[in-house]
Design a protein around this motif. Structure first.
Motif, mmCIF file in Angstrom:
data_model
loop_
_atom_site.group_PDB
_atom_site.id
_atom_site.type_symbol
_atom_site.label_atom_id
_atom_site.label_comp_id
_atom_site.label_asym_id
_atom_site.label_seq_id
_atom_site.Cartn_x
_atom_site.Cartn_y
_atom_site.Cartn_z
ATOM 1 N N LYS A 1 0.703 -1.115 0.008
ATOM 2 C CA LYS A 1 0.077 -0.050 0.014
ATOM 3 C C LYS A 1 0.928 1.288 -0.131
ATOM 4 O O LYS A 1 2.040 1.304 0.465
ATOM 5 N N THR A 2 0.442 2.312 -0.550
ATOM 6 C CA THR A 2 1.109 3.623 -0.467
ATOM 7 C C THR A 2 0.073 4.344 0.225
ATOM 8 O O THR A 2 -0.861 4.698 0.210
ATOM 9 N N LEU B 1 4.816 3.537 12.135
ATOM 10 C CA LEU B 1 3.964 2.449 12.289
ATOM 11 C C LEU B 1 3.701 1.952 10.909
ATOM 12 O O LEU B 1 3.606 0.664 10.585
ATOM 13 N N LEU B 2 3.411 2.868 9.971
ATOM 14 C CA LEU B 2 3.090 2.285 8.439
ATOM 15 C C LEU B 2 4.166 1.606 7.777
ATOM 16 O O LEU B 2 4.043 0.664 7.114
ATOM 17 N N LEU B 3 5.533 1.932 8.059
ATOM 18 C CA LEU B 3 6.686 1.468 7.676
ATOM 19 C C LEU B 3 6.877 -0.001 7.948
ATOM 20 O O LEU B 3 6.937 -0.945 7.424
ATOM 21 N N GLU B 4 6.301 -0.083 9.305
ATOM 22 C CA GLU B 4 6.275 -1.743 9.922
ATOM 23 C C GLU B 4 5.440 -2.511 9.343
ATOM 24 O O GLU B 4 5.516 -3.602 9.221
ATOM 25 N N LYS B 5 4.356 -1.752 8.829
ATOM 26 C CA LYS B 5 3.087 -2.443 8.031
ATOM 27 C C LYS B 5 3.577 -2.779 6.557
ATOM 28 O O LYS B 5 2.471 -3.132 5.750
ATOM 29 N N GLN B 6 4.620 -2.478 6.255
ATOM 30 C CA GLN B 6 5.364 -2.584 4.775
ATOM 31 C C GLN B 6 4.659 -1.635 3.648
ATOM 32 O O GLN B 6 4.574 -2.060 2.674
ATOM 33 N N TYR B 7 4.219 -0.318 4.108
ATOM 34 C CA TYR B 7 3.594 0.483 3.310
ATOM 35 C C TYR B 7 4.783 1.360 2.862
ATOM 36 O O TYR B 7 5.842 1.537 3.171
ATOM 37 N N ARG B 8 4.457 1.773 1.549
ATOM 38 C CA ARG B 8 5.182 2.981 0.910
ATOM 39 C C ARG B 8 4.826 4.496 1.347
ATOM 40 O O ARG B 8 3.719 4.546 1.299
ATOM 41 N N VAL B 9 5.749 4.994 1.878
ATOM 42 C CA VAL B 9 5.312 6.312 2.870
ATOM 43 C C VAL B 9 5.849 7.412 1.851
ATOM 44 O O VAL B 9 6.976 7.698 1.875
ATOM 45 N N ILE B 10 4.976 8.184 1.564
ATOM 46 C CA ILE B 10 5.381 9.644 0.994
ATOM 47 C C ILE B 10 4.902 10.680 1.890
ATOM 48 O O ILE B 10 3.992 10.845 2.268
#
Length: 325
Positions: free
Chosen positions: A2-3, A20-29
């Protein structure tokens, strides 16, 4: 993968949410006004700056916002941008209102015009409720904001609700009550108390000057609150939620807990001064987060007393690292 696009990524909540989102394997912008080193300290403290795609831009520019969303086509957008200090909003009411209300409108219009299947989170505030004379706020309680910041957040709340109803946009607002951490700027009263108390403990100063220490607030731990933000966007239906601990303590209680952690008697060091009083302040704030527990499965683990202790421990740890201890 997810992004997610986070507007206001460099603030306290933006940093914890990114982690948190990085831990959930998100692409973070991550979008912030300035991507210079001095403005990204929170991301550095969490050691995540290198894992975020940073964009220097402002939520106040509609064309920029639209371009970012159109380019990255995110699954989720988090609106955490805007001036976040209640006291500062009295000094800069116009900038506070424009930054919060227009920024939110820019995001809503972007989502509407691009017609993308994106979920939008808007950072609301318990200050929307304002002076409700000590009653416990629920999602059904009428707003009565008592500061320019609260007025701006209330406006943004109703913008989100209007676009959700009119256009079927998945957009929700988290009505977050006070939530603190070691990433708070020094001008926030909780961080001012913690940093000054630690300096007193180290013999670097001898006095902590504050305004009204009789106010009562529901203080929570910020890393927990970003989990609630994420959970709101994982629901099938968008809705608004109060996020709080459900436990209210006085600022005096918070001060006492901080100084106790340092084995100090706060009464020997704390004085009050009318210069630090706000033009308008709310005596007591109480919140009922039951809806979040029932529907999101979210419940705060830490109260204001825990927050005071953890902020002191974090400050001592940061100081120790800076000294190479």
């Amino acid at each position: 993968m997810k992004t997610a696009v986070i507007f206001g990524v460099s603030g306290q909540d933006g940093a914890f949410l990114s982690r948190l989102l990085l831990e959930k394997q998100y692409r973070v912008i991550g979008v912030c006004r300035n991507t210079g080193n001095a403005f990204l300290n929170n991301l550095d403290l969490l050691n995540i700056r290198h894992r975020i795609e940073l964009i220097p831009s402002s939520i106040g520019h509609f064309d920029h916002v639209k371009q970012i969303v159109q380019e990255y086509k995110p699954d989720e957008i988090y609106n955490l941008a805007g001036q976040s200090s209640v006291s500062r909003s009295f000094e800069e009411p116009v900038a506070t209102f424009e930054g919060i209300s227009m920024g939110t409108l820019n995001l809503l219009e972007t989502v509407r015009t691009l017609n993308l299947p994106v979920k939008l989170y808007n950072a609301g505030s318990g200050d929307c409720f304002g002076n409700i004379k000590g009653q416990v706020a629920t999602e059904e309680t009428r707003f009565n904001p008592a500061s320019p910041y609260g007025v701006a957040k209330a406006c943004a709340f109703w913008q989100v609700a209007a676009y959700r109803d009119a256009y079927g946009i998945f957009a929700c607002t988290g009505l977050l009550f006070n939530h603190e951490s070691y990433l708070r700027p020094a001008q926030f009263v909780t961080q001012k108390i913690v940093k000054t108390a630690c300096r007193i403990a180290h013999g670097k100063c001898s006095e902590l000057i504050l305004g009204n220490i009789g106010i009562e607030r529901d203080w929570g731990w910020a890393p927990e609150y970003v989990v609630a933000m994420w959970k709101m966007l994982q629901q099938e239906t968008p809705d608004d939620y109060i996020i709080a601990t459900g436990t209210t303590i006085s600022l005096e209680d918070f001060i006492r807990a901080v100084f106790q952690r340092l084995n100090l008697d706060w009464k020997k060091y704390v004085t009050t001064d009318h210069r630090f009083l706000r033009p308008s302040d709310i005596a007591t704030i109480r919140a009922n987060p039951q809806k979040a527990e029932d529907r999101l499965g979210w419940k705060a683990k830490f109260t204001g007393y825990d927050v005071a202790r953890m902020m002191v421990e974090a400050e001592l740890n940061i100081e120790g690292n800076q000294l190479g201890l």
